[in-house]
Design a protein around this motif. Structure first.
Motif, PDB file in Angstrom:
ATOM      1  N   PHE A  43      -8.749   4.785  -0.579  1.00 24.50           N
ATOM      2  CA  PHE A  43      -9.720   4.289   0.497  1.00 24.50           C
ATOM      3  C   PHE A  43     -10.664   3.641   0.134  1.00 24.50           C
ATOM      4  O   PHE A  43     -11.456   2.681   0.707  1.00 24.50           O
ATOM      5  N   LEU A  99     -10.528   0.025   0.575  1.00 24.88           N
ATOM      6  CA  LEU A  99     -10.063  -0.398   2.172  1.00 24.88           C
ATOM      7  C   LEU A  99     -10.731  -1.667   2.724  1.00 24.88           C
ATOM      8  O   LEU A  99     -11.881  -1.953   2.145  1.00 24.88           O
ATOM      9  N   ARG A 100     -10.071  -2.634   3.183  1.00 25.67           N
ATOM     10  CA  ARG A 100     -10.704  -3.770   3.608  1.00 25.67           C
ATOM     11  C   ARG A 100     -10.530  -4.051   5.382  1.00 25.67           C
ATOM     12  O   ARG A 100      -9.674  -3.606   5.836  1.00 25.67           O
ATOM     13  N   THR A 144      -7.402   1.016  11.877  1.00 29.49           N
ATOM     14  CA  THR A 144      -7.672  -0.055  10.645  1.00 29.49           C
ATOM     15  C   THR A 144      -6.528  -1.106  11.028  1.00 29.49           C
ATOM     16  O   THR A 144      -6.564  -2.064  10.452  1.00 29.49           O
ATOM     17  N   GLY A 194       0.891  -1.439   0.046  1.00 26.45           N
ATOM     18  CA  GLY A 194       0.083   0.275   0.065  1.00 26.45           C
ATOM     19  C   GLY A 194       0.909   1.099  -0.217  1.00 26.45           C
ATOM     20  O   GLY A 194       2.002   1.085   0.286  1.00 26.45           O
ATOM     21  N   TRP A 248      -9.939  10.078   1.725  1.00 26.51           N
ATOM     22  CA  TRP A 248     -10.325   9.607   3.104  1.00 26.51           C
ATOM     23  C   TRP A 248     -11.712  10.179   3.404  1.00 26.51           C
ATOM     24  O   TRP A 248     -12.646   9.074   3.750  1.00 26.51           O
ATOM     25  N   LEU A 299      -4.676   6.130  11.301  1.00 29.41           N
ATOM     26  CA  LEU A 299      -5.093   5.214  10.483  1.00 29.41           C
ATOM     27  C   LEU A 299      -4.800   3.728  10.886  1.00 29.41           C
ATOM     28  O   LEU A 299      -5.507   2.995  10.930  1.00 29.41           O
ATOM     29  N   ILE A 359      -2.452   2.769   3.006  1.00 27.53           N
ATOM     30  CA  ILE A 359      -3.643   2.643   2.265  1.00 27.53           C
ATOM     31  C   ILE A 359      -3.415   1.701   1.010  1.00 27.53           C
ATOM     32  O   ILE A 359      -2.429   1.798   0.350  1.00 27.53           O
ATOM     33  N   THR A 374     -15.619   7.567   3.466  1.00 29.82           N
ATOM     34  CA  THR A 374     -15.797   7.445   5.051  1.00 29.82           C
ATOM     35  C   THR A 374     -17.494   7.203   5.247  1.00 29.82           C
ATOM     36  O   THR A 374     -18.225   8.145   4.570  1.00 29.82           O
ATOM     37  N   ARG A 388     -15.516   0.155   4.453  1.00 25.08           N
ATOM     38  CA  ARG A 388     -15.071   1.510   4.408  1.00 25.08           C
ATOM     39  C   ARG A 388     -14.749   1.951   5.816  1.00 25.08           C
ATOM     40  O   ARG A 388     -15.359   1.372   6.835  1.00 25.08           O
ATOM     41  N   PHE A 389     -13.984   2.982   5.821  1.00 21.74           N
ATOM     42  CA  PHE A 389     -13.668   3.787   7.298  1.00 21.74           C
ATOM     43  C   PHE A 389     -14.837   4.235   7.700  1.00 21.74           C
ATOM     44  O   PHE A 389     -15.769   4.684   7.020  1.00 21.74           O
ATOM     45  N   ASN A 448     -12.667  -1.259  10.740  1.00 17.23           N
ATOM     46  CA  ASN A 448     -11.932  -0.093  10.256  1.00 17.23           C
ATOM     47  C   ASN A 448     -12.690   1.229  10.899  1.00 17.23           C
ATOM     48  O   ASN A 448     -13.273   1.969   9.990  1.00 17.23           O
TER      49      ASN A 448
END
Length: 211
Positions: free
Chosen positions: A153, A156-157, A143, A95, A104, A139, A148, A108, A164-165, A184
């Motif tokens: 984002f 993101l997992r 997470t 990442g 970000w 972060l 990232i 979100t 998602r965040f 997350n």
């Protein structure tokens, strides 16, 4: 090594700084205090240093590296990675380092808050003021990773797949935020003012201990 490139003194520094520091004097013009001078190693020592670095590094990690490559090749044909240099490959696997706050924010979700709520506005204003290292720390707190995905984002997992965040309204306003790494998620109390939120976020970075 994954790209079949020779390990050199310059990239050894990121792997084993102490060994790199030990070898560095051999590359200096005035290496009179270095053992290499005592052994009467003449003039240009760069080639010798690179050979020593390769001999020192490869045997130490060969077994682990072979195991890694065995699994890697089962997933990705090696011919597909040779178009990248080492930095590009690092980003693909681990990442990116640089955190785009706008990206970000776009990816979100909010639970109990709306994106226009005052606390949320304070939160993002604070993050935008921070240097990238502090953003990475936050972060990681939320997470489990300071980096990232290569596509940002949106990719993101969490522990159960894409996630998602999330900023969730939760917690005592007298306490710092907490996190749920598998989701997350940051659990952000409804602070009464920007100054309090700022102090509590800084406390999070100092403690760095998610729930």
């Amino acid at each position: 090594m994954m790209l079949n490139k020779k390990i050199t003194h310059s990239n050894q520094e990121s792997v084993d700084p102490s060994f790199s520091d030990w070898m560095s004097p051999m590359l200096e013009e005035d290496n009179s205090n270095f053992i290499g001078k005592m052994l009467a190693i003449p003039g240009e020592n760069e080639e010798l240093v690179e050979d020593v670095v390769a001999d020192f590094t490869s045997p130490r990690v060969r077994k682990q590296f072979n195991a890694l490559m065995y699994g890697f090749k089962e997933v990705i044909p090696l011919k597909l990675i040779y178009i990248f240099d080492e930095r590009e490959l690092e980003v693909l696997i681990y990442g990116g380092h640089s955190i785009d706050v706008g990206d970000w924010m776009r990816f979100t979700d909010y639970r109990g808050y709306k994106k226009d709520d005052e606390v949320i506005q304070w939160f993002w204003q604070e993050i935008q003021r921070w240097p990238n290292t502090m953003r990475s720390d936050l972060l990681e707190f939320a997470t489990g990773t300071p980096r990232i995905p290569i596509n940002g984002f949106r990719d993101l997992r969490g522990s159960d797949g894409p996630r998602r965040f999330t900023i969730e309204k939760s917690g005592d306003p007298r306490a710092p935020p907490t996190s749920q790494v598998s989701k997350n998620k940051i659990k952000l109390p409804p602070y009464k003012n920007h100054a309090t939120l700022s102090v509590k976020l800084m406390l999070v970075l100092a403690l760095r201990s998610p729930e």
